[in-house]
Design an enzyme around this catalytic site. Structure first.
Site, PDB file in Angstrom:
ATOM      1  N   CYS A 134       4.649 -15.235  -4.547  1.00 36.35           N
ATOM      2  CA  CYS A 134       5.401 -14.366  -4.245  1.00 36.35           C
ATOM      3  C   CYS A 134       6.625 -14.252  -5.207  1.00 36.35           C
ATOM      4  O   CYS A 134       7.315 -13.714  -5.952  1.00 36.35           O
ATOM      5  CB  CYS A 134       5.434 -13.825  -3.000  1.00 36.35           C
ATOM      6  SG  CYS A 134       4.646 -12.862  -2.002  1.00 36.35           S
TER       7      CYS A 134
ATOM      8  N   GLU B  87       6.786  -9.115   0.219  1.00 37.26           N
ATOM      9  CA  GLU B  87       7.394  -8.885  -1.044  1.00 37.26           C
ATOM     10  C   GLU B  87       6.619  -8.421  -2.109  1.00 37.26           C
ATOM     11  O   GLU B  87       6.917  -7.505  -3.324  1.00 37.26           O
ATOM     12  CB  GLU B  87       7.531 -10.412  -1.941  1.00 37.26           C
ATOM     13  CG  GLU B  87       8.907 -11.605  -0.834  1.00 37.26           C
ATOM     14  CD  GLU B  87       7.057 -12.040  -0.148  1.00 37.26           C
ATOM     15  OE1 GLU B  87       7.068 -11.737   0.878  1.00 37.26           O
ATOM     16  OE2 GLU B  87       8.060 -13.261   0.469  1.00 37.26           O
TER      17      GLU B  87
ATOM     18  N   ASN C 107       4.343  -7.315   5.224  1.00 31.79           N
ATOM     19  CA  ASN C 107       3.254  -8.191   5.692  1.00 31.79           C
ATOM     20  C   ASN C 107       1.829  -7.145   5.932  1.00 31.79           C
ATOM     21  O   ASN C 107       2.736  -7.013   7.064  1.00 31.79           O
ATOM     22  CB  ASN C 107       3.237  -9.375   5.647  1.00 31.79           C
ATOM     23  CG  ASN C 107       3.308  -9.876   7.379  1.00 31.79           C
ATOM     24  OD1 ASN C 107       4.108  -8.557   7.446  1.00 31.79           O
ATOM     25  ND2 ASN C 107       3.072 -10.548   7.976  1.00 31.79           N
TER      26      ASN C 107
ATOM     27  N   CYS D  33       6.636 -16.898  -0.634  1.00 32.99           N
ATOM     28  CA  CYS D  33       5.967 -18.270  -0.711  1.00 32.99           C
ATOM     29  C   CYS D  33       6.057 -18.381  -1.735  1.00 32.99           C
ATOM     30  O   CYS D  33       6.293 -17.847  -3.360  1.00 32.99           O
ATOM     31  CB  CYS D  33       4.620 -18.095  -0.547  1.00 32.99           C
ATOM     32  SG  CYS D  33       3.552 -16.489  -0.869  1.00 32.99           S
TER      33      CYS D  33
ATOM     34  N   GLU E 227      -2.264  -7.272   6.929  1.00 31.66           N
ATOM     35  CA  GLU E 227      -2.930  -9.077   6.995  1.00 31.66           C
ATOM     36  C   GLU E 227      -4.981  -8.166   7.357  1.00 31.66           C
ATOM     37  O   GLU E 227      -4.384  -6.831   7.208  1.00 31.66           O
ATOM     38  CB  GLU E 227      -2.909  -9.784   8.130  1.00 31.66           C
ATOM     39  CG  GLU E 227      -1.940 -10.330   8.396  1.00 31.66           C
ATOM     40  CD  GLU E 227      -1.111 -11.294   9.197  1.00 31.66           C
ATOM     41  OE1 GLU E 227      -1.873 -10.900  10.044  1.00 31.66           O
ATOM     42  OE2 GLU E 227      -0.111 -12.137   9.218  1.00 31.66           O
TER      43      GLU E 227
HETATM   44  N1  THU Z   1       4.322 -14.063   4.227  1.00 30.18           N
HETATM   45  C1  THU Z   1       4.647 -12.718   3.737  1.00 30.18           C
HETATM   46  O1  THU Z   1       4.913 -11.907   4.024  1.00 30.18           O
HETATM   47  N2  THU Z   1       6.213 -13.532   3.207  1.00 30.18           N
HETATM   48  C2  THU Z   1       5.868 -14.994   1.819  1.00 30.18           C
HETATM   49  O2  THU Z   1       6.326 -14.827   1.365  1.00 30.18           O
HETATM   50  C3  THU Z   1       4.944 -15.774   3.128  1.00 30.18           C
HETATM   51  C4  THU Z   1       4.183 -15.421   4.094  1.00 30.18           C
HETATM   52  C5  THU Z   1       2.798 -13.623   5.361  1.00 30.18           C
HETATM   53  C6  THU Z   1       2.041 -13.489   4.779  1.00 30.18           C
HETATM   54  C7  THU Z   1       0.586 -13.577   6.494  1.00 30.18           C
HETATM   55  O3  THU Z   1       1.090 -12.798   6.935  1.00 30.18           O
HETATM   56  C8  THU Z   1       1.625 -14.243   7.390  1.00 30.18           C
HETATM   57  O4  THU Z   1       3.511 -13.771   6.185  1.00 30.18           O
HETATM   58  C9  THU Z   1       2.465 -15.668   7.855  1.00 30.18           C
HETATM   59  O5  THU Z   1       1.816 -16.723   6.470  1.00 30.18           O
END
Ligand code: THU
Length: 133
Positions: free
Chosen positions: A91, A57, A44, A88, A46
């Protein structure tokens, strides 16, 4: 663990360390085994403008596509939680685009795989490219 599962686990763990998540402090790693038996990974990323954040993902899938692979055989997602975290909703939809009925999702924490489930069971009653035919 089978060899491919171990490879996915190790790769997700490595890439998770590179997660750029200064806001949530929630590091996520994802690794993909494609139908051509290639491995891809993503973490991830940000952003100070929160809505611009990208998921692990999502980034693993982008790398797979950039390498001309289009079918996910297995995807492992790793978080440092007791049970691991499922992808999520957004994803799940992204994974579905590049999945078939056998595509498998492994949910893992940093110690072990805690759940293995097919994407069709993780996102039932889905909207997909089949609806656009
Ligand atoms: N996040 C993911 O990388 N994948 C997911 O399926 C759920 C959330 C990340 C996004 C964000 O950087 C952090 O987790 C908190 O939501």
């Amino acid at each position: 663990m089978t060899n491919s599962k171990q490879q996915l686990f190790n790769l997700a763990k490595l890439v998770r360390d590179n997660s750029y998540s200064p806001y949530s402090k929630f590091k996520v790693g994802a690794a993909i085994l494609s139908s051509n038996n290639n491995l891809y990974s993503g973490c991830n990323v940000e952003n100070a403008s929160y809505s611009v954040c990208t998921c692990a993902e999502e980034n693993a899938i982008s790398t797979m596509i950039a390498n001309s692979d289009t079918l996910i055989k297995e995807l492992l997602v790793m978080t440092d939680t007791s049970t691991g975290s499922a992808p999520c909703g957004a994803c799940r939809q992204r994974i579905l685009e590049f999945a078939d009925n056998n595509t498998i999702i492994h949910i893992a924490n940093t110690k072990e795989i805690t759940k293995t489930i097919k994407i069709k069971d993780l996102l039932p009653h889905s909207f997909s490219k089949d609806d656009l035919k």
